[in-house]
Design a protein around this motif. Structure first.
Motif, mmCIF file in Angstrom:
data_model
loop_
_atom_site.group_PDB
_atom_site.id
_atom_site.type_symbol
_atom_site.label_atom_id
_atom_site.label_comp_id
_atom_site.label_asym_id
_atom_site.label_seq_id
_atom_site.Cartn_x
_atom_site.Cartn_y
_atom_site.Cartn_z
ATOM 1 N N PRO A 142 38.315 38.075 26.503
ATOM 2 C CA PRO A 142 37.763 38.566 27.781
ATOM 3 C C PRO A 142 38.881 39.072 28.698
ATOM 4 O O PRO A 142 39.898 38.398 28.884
ATOM 5 N N ILE A 143 38.692 40.271 29.228
ATOM 6 C CA ILE A 143 39.675 40.884 30.132
ATOM 7 C C ILE A 143 38.971 41.214 31.442
ATOM 8 O O ILE A 143 37.951 41.906 31.450
ATOM 9 N N PHE A 144 39.526 40.696 32.539
ATOM 10 C CA PHE A 144 38.972 40.953 33.865
ATOM 11 C C PHE A 144 40.019 41.697 34.691
ATOM 12 O O PHE A 144 41.131 41.197 34.878
ATOM 13 N N ASP A 173 35.921 43.416 30.687
ATOM 14 C CA ASP A 173 34.637 42.708 30.718
ATOM 15 C C ASP A 173 34.122 42.524 32.141
ATOM 16 O O ASP A 173 32.956 42.172 32.334
ATOM 17 N N GLY A 174 34.983 42.707 33.115
ATOM 18 C CA GLY A 174 34.579 42.547 34.499
ATOM 19 C C GLY A 174 35.612 43.143 35.429
ATOM 20 O O GLY A 174 36.763 43.416 35.034
ATOM 21 N N PHE A 175 35.205 43.367 36.679
ATOM 22 C CA PHE A 175 36.089 43.981 37.676
ATOM 23 C C PHE A 175 35.970 43.183 38.967
ATOM 24 O O PHE A 175 34.861 42.930 39.453
ATOM 25 N N GLU A 234 35.116 32.348 44.040
ATOM 26 C CA GLU A 234 33.948 31.657 43.501
ATOM 27 C C GLU A 234 33.256 32.504 42.435
ATOM 28 O O GLU A 234 32.812 31.992 41.403
ATOM 29 N N ALA A 235 33.172 33.805 42.680
ATOM 30 C CA ALA A 235 32.580 34.691 41.668
ATOM 31 C C ALA A 235 33.435 34.705 40.403
ATOM 32 O O ALA A 235 32.915 34.703 39.272
ATOM 33 N N LEU A 236 34.764 34.700 40.584
ATOM 34 C CA LEU A 236 35.656 34.645 39.425
ATOM 35 C C LEU A 236 35.472 33.330 38.677
ATOM 36 O O LEU A 236 35.464 33.304 37.439
ATOM 37 N N ALA A 237 35.311 32.220 39.416
ATOM 38 C CA ALA A 237 35.133 30.911 38.774
ATOM 39 C C ALA A 237 33.871 30.892 37.921
ATOM 40 O O ALA A 237 33.871 30.316 36.824
ATOM 41 N N ARG A 238 32.813 31.515 38.404
ATOM 42 C CA ARG A 238 31.576 31.535 37.622
ATOM 43 C C ARG A 238 31.763 32.308 36.314
ATOM 44 O O ARG A 238 31.224 31.927 35.269
#
Length: 523
Positions: free
Chosen positions: A479-481, A501-503, A511-515
């Motif tokens: 996974p790459i963010f 996989d996300g930005f 908190e959004a990153l933690a989820r």
């Protein structure tokens, strides 16, 4: 202008700078003096491009040619005596020893200029002592006007009866290939491990055909050729070579530049008043100095020996130059066969070395000789067929540890510290990295459970690095963010298109990153 090619006061311009241009000017002025002629020679050269310039490697042939031109290497220049050439291909290696005192690396980086730049200055000084006038401007355009040329070089037209071009004139392209050059700081331990060996790697990773590593007293200079070489491909190749033990740890990129370098022999062109010394700028990819000096001297000799009038002289001189088969062309043939030889290439060059050819087409150590090309013929013929049955790659990913870390890649120390502190508080193992080379090397040694990747890094576009991670077997499914200060919708789409996989825009919503990271605990 009558039947003599160089009447008294004939104006000769030399374009391109570099060793070939200076060698031509020195040879022409010296030979003209012996013949009682006094041409006016102007040597055009643009501003020095100092970024990631290579050291100068002087083999016996190059040193002999320099001495014949009146160039003496000052003893205070830092010199490293080379002991051998290491050839690597498809996991196999071979050492080609170099006889003692046969090859020296001259370099002044970082305190002074690079060795190649210092050598250019010494050659230009020798040309000036012979009577050449140095013009610190490149030739931008050339026009034929009757019986002379009009040169545009940063100002009004300047008259010349003959132009010797040792690099492509504007609007003309030589037989060249894209490459990337880099200077790397080497720690004291890395310098010891690098030793006194040139390293030549054949296809170390996807996108890089050849990677040449030349050590000096305090650094490592790398040149990489490929279809579209760049910082990402260079970093990926170095990380893979470090994983294999072919390069030491303790290397840090200090300078990097994209360039086009000679690769092959261009066709001769004949046009009024212009002599193209083609092999000087399109020679062996591994030996730019030797052919440049040779072709510059041969061009001067051809001009002096030609009995043609000035307007016919370029054609006559070109025919004299093109007669002998150039060592540079033979070297290019040997390099092409090495690229096709696959795992058999190093051993083939080793056998050539045992028979006296010593792989000397690498960096000014002499022509390859028929032995090297003959030994490479068999492996180069069967190498492509062998690859049809056995796909060569960087190998299988290593066995994964129980708890892999999350990699945080950001050149901003404050942002790295923030993310690392947050991840540690969440009981996630973390590893902070400042640049792309550290990331790729670490990923080869210990694959991450996830990567938090900034877009703007020192030497490479983070999105290109993201693509490189997606194409590498050890990180293909990681996974790459992307974490970036670029917040437009187009930036988000570009990150996802690159394989992320996300930005997450900065400042990061922790908190959004933690989820998003919560599901990675089992990895």
């Amino acid at each position: 202008m009558g039947g003599r090619p160089l009447e008294a006061g004939a104006e000769v311009a030399v374009s391109g700078g570099g060793p070939a241009a200076s060698a031509f000017a020195i040879g022409l002025l010296g030979g003209a003096q012996l013949r009682g002629l006094r041409p006016s020679v102007r040597l055009y050269d643009g501003p020095e491009q100092l970024s990631a310039q290579p050291p100068a490697v002087l083999g016996p042939l190059a040193r002999h040619r320099l001495a014949s031109l009146g160039v003496v290497i000052p003893p205070e220049l830092a010199a490293l005596e080379l002991r051998g050439i290491l050839i690597w291909s498809a996991g196999r290696s071979e050492l080609l020893p170099i006889p003692p005192a046969n090859a020296l690396v001259i370099d002044g980086w970082p305190a002074q200029a690079a060795g190649s730049v210092l050598l250019d200055r010494l050659l230009q000084q020798a040309a000036a002592l012979r009577g050449a006038r140095l013009v610190g401007r490149p030739v931008d355009a050339v026009e034929v006007r009757g019986d002379h040329l009009a040169l545009l070089a940063g100002g009004g037209p300047e008259r010349a009866q003959l132009l010797c071009a040792t690099r492509p004139l504007p609007g003309r392209d030589a037989s060249a290939r894209d490459a990337v050059r880099a200077r790397l700081f080497a720690s004291s331990r890395a310098c010891v491990e690098l030793g006194t060996f040139i390293r030549l790697f054949v296809r170390p990773c996807q996108g890089v055909d050849l990677l040449l590593a030349v050590p000096s007293t305090s650094s490592l200079h790398i040149t990489a050729w490929g279809a579209r070489p760049g910082a990402s491909q260079l970093a990926l190749a170095m990380a893979e070579l470090r994983r294999q033990g072919a390069l030491p740890a303790g290397l840090e990129i200090a300078e990097l530049a994209a360039v086009r370098l000679g690769w092959g022999k261009t066709s001769w062109t004949a046009e009024p008043h212009v002599l193209h010394v083609a092999d000087a700028y399109a020679a062996s990819p591994l030996d730019p100095l030797g052919p440049a000096l040779e072709q510059g001297q041969r061009a001067a000799h051809a001009v002096l020996e030609s009995a043609a009038a000035m307007e016919d002289l370029p054609l006559r001189a070109a025919s004299l130059l093109a007669g002998p088969r150039a060592d540079a062309h033979d070297a290019v043939v040997a390099v092409r066969r090495l690229l096709r030889a696959g795992p058999g290439g190093p051993a083939a060059l080793g056998r050539a070395g045992a028979s006296g050819a010593n792989g000397g087409f690498i960096l000014g150590l002499g022509p390859p000789g028929h032995e090297a090309r003959a030994h490479l013929w068999g492996p180069s013929l069967w190498g492509p067929f062998r690859r049809l049955w056995h796909e060569q790659g960087p190998g299988l990913p290593p066995k994964l540890p129980a708890r892999r870390p999350v990699y945080v890649v950001d050149d901003d120390p404050a942002q790295r510290a923030l993310l690392c502190e947050f991840l540690t508080a969440r009981s996630l193992p973390v590893r902070a990295l400042a640049d792309e080379l550290d990331l790729l090397a670490a990923a080869a040694e210990e694959p991450p459970r996830a990567v938090l990747l900034d877009v703007v890094l020192d030497w490479v576009d983070g999105l290109r690095l993201c693509r490189a991670l997606r194409n590498h077997p050890t990180t293909r499914h990681t996974p790459i963010f992307v974490v970036s200060g670029l917040t437009r919708a187009s930036d988000r789409r570009a990150a996802l298109s690159a394989g992320a996989d996300g930005f997450f825009a900065k400042p990061v919503d922790l908190e959004a990153l933690a989820r998003r990271l919560e599901g990675l605990r089992a990895l």
